[in-house]
Write a protein that holds these residues in place. Structure first.
Motif, PDB file in Angstrom:
ATOM      1  N   SER A 192       1.490   2.090  -9.789  1.00  0.00           N
ATOM      2  CA  SER A 192       1.709   2.307 -11.218  1.00  0.00           C
ATOM      3  C   SER A 192       1.960   3.787 -11.508  1.00  0.00           C
ATOM      4  N   TRP A 193       1.168   4.657 -10.887  1.00  0.00           N
ATOM      5  CA  TRP A 193       1.313   6.099 -11.078  1.00  0.00           C
ATOM      6  C   TRP A 193       2.700   6.566 -10.673  1.00  0.00           C
ATOM      7  N   LEU A 194       3.260   5.977  -9.621  1.00  0.00           N
ATOM      8  CA  LEU A 194       4.571   6.378  -9.121  1.00  0.00           C
ATOM      9  C   LEU A 194       5.719   5.593  -9.749  1.00  0.00           C
ATOM     10  N   PRO A 198       0.805  -1.231   0.000  1.00  0.00           N
ATOM     11  CA  PRO A 198       0.000   0.000   0.000  1.00  0.00           C
ATOM     12  C   PRO A 198       0.834   1.275   0.000  1.00  0.00           C
ATOM     13  N   VAL A 199       0.220   2.330  -0.540  1.00  0.00           N
ATOM     14  CA  VAL A 199       0.895   3.608  -0.808  1.00  0.00           C
ATOM     15  C   VAL A 199       0.151   4.749  -0.117  1.00  0.00           C
ATOM     16  N   ASP A 200       0.872   5.546   0.654  1.00  0.00           N
ATOM     17  CA  ASP A 200       0.342   6.827   1.104  1.00  0.00           C
ATOM     18  C   ASP A 200       0.882   7.873   0.134  1.00  0.00           C
ATOM     19  N   ALA A 201       0.012   8.398  -0.721  1.00  0.00           N
ATOM     20  CA  ALA A 201       0.433   9.267  -1.813  1.00  0.00           C
ATOM     21  C   ALA A 201       0.622  10.715  -1.407  1.00  0.00           C
ATOM     22  N   ALA A 212      -7.574   0.340  -5.171  1.00  0.00           N
ATOM     23  CA  ALA A 212      -6.581   0.624  -6.214  1.00  0.00           C
ATOM     24  C   ALA A 212      -5.900   1.964  -5.978  1.00  0.00           C
ATOM     25  N   SER A 213      -6.659   2.941  -5.451  1.00  0.00           N
ATOM     26  CA  SER A 213      -6.101   4.278  -5.239  1.00  0.00           C
ATOM     27  C   SER A 213      -4.970   4.272  -4.223  1.00  0.00           C
ATOM     28  N   PRO A 258      -7.864  10.979 -12.242  1.00  0.00           N
ATOM     29  CA  PRO A 258      -7.116   9.983 -11.461  1.00  0.00           C
ATOM     30  C   PRO A 258      -6.984  10.446 -10.014  1.00  0.00           C
ATOM     31  N   VAL A 259      -7.539   9.692  -9.084  1.00  0.00           N
ATOM     32  CA  VAL A 259      -7.561  10.086  -7.680  1.00  0.00           C
ATOM     33  C   VAL A 259      -6.807   9.032  -6.859  1.00  0.00           C
ATOM     34  N   TYR A 260      -5.933   9.499  -5.971  1.00  0.00           N
ATOM     35  CA  TYR A 260      -5.118   8.590  -5.166  1.00  0.00           C
ATOM     36  C   TYR A 260      -5.252   8.926  -3.683  1.00  0.00           C
TER      37      TYR A 260
END
Length: 357
Positions: free
Chosen positions: A314-316, A47-50, A306-307, A271-273
């Motif tokens: 993938s976004w990063l 998991p990612v904290d964006a 997914a966010s 695109p929302v994260y």
């Protein structure tokens, strides 16, 4: 390094299979003498904290040891990748620690004097300095630069943009030429047109988005990290601003409309994260709260998941659970697609190929 074996339903593909880890890398082929550390349940990419701030405490900058403790808190909650959106502390030594989440750094915030939280940003006396400051931060960061797009201007008593449009265009172009993307803190509506027209890559918070800016973001694939659990603090910001009634009214309005605003962005295909804004007034380790908030305002459970996992990675620029990928993954006994609360209870945490939880 001990070779590992995990078996479970791998998300997002939704198929039960075996994964092996050797030398910190995932393999879909059996590895001899691997130790089984997870068997049965659900496996997610780390998991990612964006949006967080490793190195920022309630009183401002913290010592590196406290910054490490913040990252440990995130790791123990199952968050294995942190997009650090500005910190006054050089956290590069933490990137060398195999026991801490991966950190993607944006360097320091860029702001004007007295137009952001004290001691956090690099303050530029002249807005014309912004392009060169962006170049400097692009060279020292990990592919991101963070601008303060708006903040209270005490001379007008309300939120106002910090940068002229023409300067923003040159600054964002400079960042892109140096291989960095640019994001900006933006609460209100007035700074958004200049930032979006200048080619910005991401908006943080975005509570002032209107239909036109949402449409533009969706068309250009400009990301939004709404930090909904931080927006919950807007009423307290307003209540404290007794000398600035226009600002207080603006913050109250942005708060009341925030869920509808973010919901419209989601519906439009922006695109929302998921990002918590941890550091300062937000505790680390709260990524699950943000995922649940995104679900509440319009994302399906799988979209919200997914966010904060495969979509955000993938976004990063990080891969999913595929052959040859970095071995950052978390196992859960219950299916988080059925109940996002399952994310609060990681059964097994593997970071850089080592079991850390």
């Amino acid at each position: 390094m001990t070779a590992l074996h995990l078996r479970g339903e791998v998300l997002p593909e939704g198929r039960t299979r075996d994964l092996w880890v050797r030398d910190g890398v995932l393999s879909t082929s059996p590895v001899p003498d691997a130790v089984t550390v997870f068997d049965g349940g659900y496996l997610l990419p780390g998991p990612v904290d964006a949006h967080c701030h490793v190195g920022v405490g309630e009183q401002g900058p913290v010592e590196l040891s406290e910054a490490a403790a913040q990252a440990e808190t995130d790791r123990d909650a199952g968050t294995l990748l942190l997009r650090d959106c500005g910190a006054p502390v050089d956290t590069r030594p933490l990137q060398e620690r195999a026991d801490l989440p991966r950190i993607v750094r944006a360097g320091r915030h860029l702001a004007r004097p007295k137009r952001y939280i004290p001691h956090l940003a690099e303050q530029l006396d002249d807005s014309e300095e912004l392009p060169s400051a962006v170049e400097r931060q692009a060279k020292s960061g990990d592919g991101w630069v963070k601008l303060v797009g708006d903040w209270i201007d005490r001379s007008v008593g309300d939120l106002a943009p910090l940068w002229p449009d023409e300067v923003l265009e040159r600054a964002i172009t400079a960042a892109h030429e140096h291989g960095a993307r640019v994001t900006a803190h933006v609460f209100g509506p007035d700074a958004l047109p200049g930032l979006l027209n200048a080619g910005i890559d991401c908006i943080e918070h975005g509570t002032g988005l209107d239909d036109a800016s949402i449409e533009l973001m969706a068309r250009r694939r400009v990301a939004l990290v709404p930090t909904l659990i931080n927006v919950e603090n807007f009423p307290s910001f307003a209540a404290a601003a007794t000398k600035y009634p226009d600002y207080a009214a603006q913050m109250d309005k942005l708060y009341r409309e925030s869920e509808r605003t973010v919901g419209k962005a989601i519906e439009a295909g922006v695109p929302v994260y998921a990002g918590t804004d941890a550091g300062g007034g937000i505790a680390h380790g709260r990524l699950v709260d943000e995922v649940i908030a995104l679900n509440r305002v319009g994302m399906s459970a799988e979209q919200a998941l997914a966010s904060a996992t495969w979509g955000a990675r993938s976004w990063l620029g990080f891969p999913d659970l595929e052959d040859g990928a970095v071995a950052d993954l978390v196992g859960y006994e219950a299916d988080p697609r059925g109940n996002l609360e399952a994310l609060r209870h990681p059964k097994r945490i593997v970071l850089r190929g080592r079991v850390v939880g």
